[in-house]
Design a protein around this motif. Structure first.
Motif, PDB file in Angstrom:
ATOM      1  N   ALA A 196       0.829  -1.207   0.000  1.00 37.52           N
ATOM      2  CA  ALA A 196       0.000   0.000   0.000  1.00 37.52           C
ATOM      3  C   ALA A 196       0.865   1.260   0.000  1.00 37.52           C
ATOM      4  N   ILE A 197       1.948   1.231   0.755  1.00 35.05           N
ATOM      5  CA  ILE A 197       2.810   2.419   0.891  1.00 35.05           C
ATOM      6  C   ILE A 197       3.543   2.726  -0.406  1.00 35.05           C
ATOM      7  N   HIS A 198       4.048   1.697  -1.056  1.00 34.73           N
ATOM      8  CA  HIS A 198       4.914   1.896  -2.220  1.00 34.73           C
ATOM      9  C   HIS A 198       4.268   2.729  -3.332  1.00 34.73           C
ATOM     10  N   PRO A 199       3.083   2.374  -3.813  1.00 27.95           N
ATOM     11  CA  PRO A 199       2.513   3.178  -4.895  1.00 27.95           C
ATOM     12  C   PRO A 199       2.098   4.581  -4.461  1.00 27.95           C
ATOM     13  N   ILE A 200       1.636   4.719  -3.227  1.00 24.98           N
ATOM     14  CA  ILE A 200       1.222   6.045  -2.751  1.00 24.98           C
ATOM     15  C   ILE A 200       2.431   6.950  -2.611  1.00 24.98           C
ATOM     16  N   ALA A 201       3.474   6.460  -1.947  1.00 27.67           N
ATOM     17  CA  ALA A 201       4.693   7.254  -1.780  1.00 27.67           C
ATOM     18  C   ALA A 201       5.338   7.538  -3.128  1.00 27.67           C
TER      19      ALA A 201
ATOM     20  N   PRO B  24      10.706  12.486   2.549  1.00 28.97           N
ATOM     21  CA  PRO B  24      10.011  11.370   3.221  1.00 28.97           C
ATOM     22  C   PRO B  24       9.321  10.431   2.229  1.00 28.97           C
ATOM     23  N   ALA B  25       8.764  10.993   1.159  1.00 28.53           N
ATOM     24  CA  ALA B  25       8.125  10.141   0.153  1.00 28.53           C
ATOM     25  C   ALA B  25       9.161   9.230  -0.507  1.00 28.53           C
ATOM     26  N   LEU B  26      10.336   9.778  -0.831  1.00 26.12           N
ATOM     27  CA  LEU B  26      11.390   8.964  -1.444  1.00 26.12           C
ATOM     28  C   LEU B  26      11.892   7.887  -0.485  1.00 26.12           C
ATOM     29  N   MET B  27      12.014   8.228   0.792  1.00 21.53           N
ATOM     30  CA  MET B  27      12.444   7.232   1.776  1.00 21.53           C
ATOM     31  C   MET B  27      11.409   6.114   1.889  1.00 21.53           C
ATOM     32  N   ALA B  28      10.138   6.484   1.889  1.00 22.99           N
ATOM     33  CA  ALA B  28       9.075   5.479   1.989  1.00 22.99           C
ATOM     34  C   ALA B  28       9.014   4.596   0.749  1.00 22.99           C
ATOM     35  N   VAL B  29       9.130   5.205  -0.429  1.00 19.06           N
ATOM     36  CA  VAL B  29       9.068   4.411  -1.657  1.00 19.06           C
ATOM     37  C   VAL B  29      10.310   3.530  -1.782  1.00 19.06           C
TER      38      VAL B  29
ATOM     39  N   PHE C  43      12.354  -1.771  -1.664  1.00 19.57           N
ATOM     40  CA  PHE C  43      13.406  -2.724  -1.312  1.00 19.57           C
ATOM     41  C   PHE C  43      12.799  -3.954  -0.645  1.00 19.57           C
ATOM     42  N   ARG C  44      11.860  -3.715   0.255  1.00 17.39           N
ATOM     43  CA  ARG C  44      11.215  -4.827   0.962  1.00 17.39           C
ATOM     44  C   ARG C  44      10.376  -5.684   0.014  1.00 17.39           C
ATOM     45  N   LEU C  45       9.633  -5.046  -0.874  1.00 15.29           N
ATOM     46  CA  LEU C  45       8.816  -5.795  -1.835  1.00 15.29           C
ATOM     47  C   LEU C  45       9.682  -6.602  -2.803  1.00 15.29           C
TER      48      LEU C  45
ATOM     49  N   ASN D   4      10.006   3.240 -14.042  1.00 14.14           N
ATOM     50  CA  ASN D   4       9.810   2.415 -12.852  1.00 14.14           C
ATOM     51  C   ASN D   4       8.335   2.311 -12.479  1.00 14.14           C
ATOM     52  N   MET D   5       7.605   3.413 -12.633  1.00 14.56           N
ATOM     53  CA  MET D   5       6.169   3.356 -12.353  1.00 14.56           C
ATOM     54  C   MET D   5       5.470   2.427 -13.337  1.00 14.56           C
TER      55      MET D   5
END
Length: 146
Positions: free
Chosen positions: A4-9, A52-57, A62-64, A132-133
């Motif tokens: 959920a976080i990845h596409p929003i960020a 913060p958006a770049l850190m979250a994405v 990386f986790r995904l 990337n998107m």
């Protein structure tokens, strides 16, 4: 949660970067020195949204990616070092320098030379982030097919 976080960020970061680029290009092409100065002074304040958006994405991506394999994931991973280096080594320092010069009222040859470099580097990052998107959306569609 990273799904959920990845596409929003990512969308927030992409829209912010495109906003920086467009506001710069439009102010330079169609507006006066006062608008250019205001835009250049305001862009570093946008870092409070962008970073913060770049850190979250980045963290969520990386986790995904740990759980995924394939050419789309590989392509995204290969682009990321270039995107990050471009931002850290060219775009952020350029934005800070241009803000400093704008605040000093020094819209001189050095300002416009750095501005040109920033616009080119920004366009490259927008293109790479767009790829990337696109690949991320393809990965999402592949997951839906399963």
């Amino acid at each position: 949660m990273p799904k959920a976080i990845h596409p929003i960020a990512g969308a927030i970061a992409f829209i912010t970067i495109v906003g920086f680029w467009l506001s710069t290009a439009i102010s330079e092409l169609f507006m006066g020195a006062q608008v250019v100065t205001t835009v250049k002074i305001m862009i570093p304040w946008g870092f409070f949204i962008l970073l913060p958006a770049l850190m979250a994405v980045g963290g969520s991506g990386f986790r995904l990616a740990k759980k995924m394999r394939g050419p789309l994931v590989t392509a995204k991973k290969k682009r990321m070092p270039f995107i990050a280096a471009n931002g850290i080594l060219i775009l952020i320092p350029s934005a800070l320098y241009l803000s400093y010069k704008a605040q000093a009222g020094a819209l001189d040859a050095a300002f416009y030379a750095v501005q040109a470099v920033e616009l080119i580097a920004g366009a490259v990052n927008i293109a790479l982030l767009g790829l990337n998107m696109r690949d991320g959306l393809r990965l999402t569609c592949l997951c839906w097919d399963r």
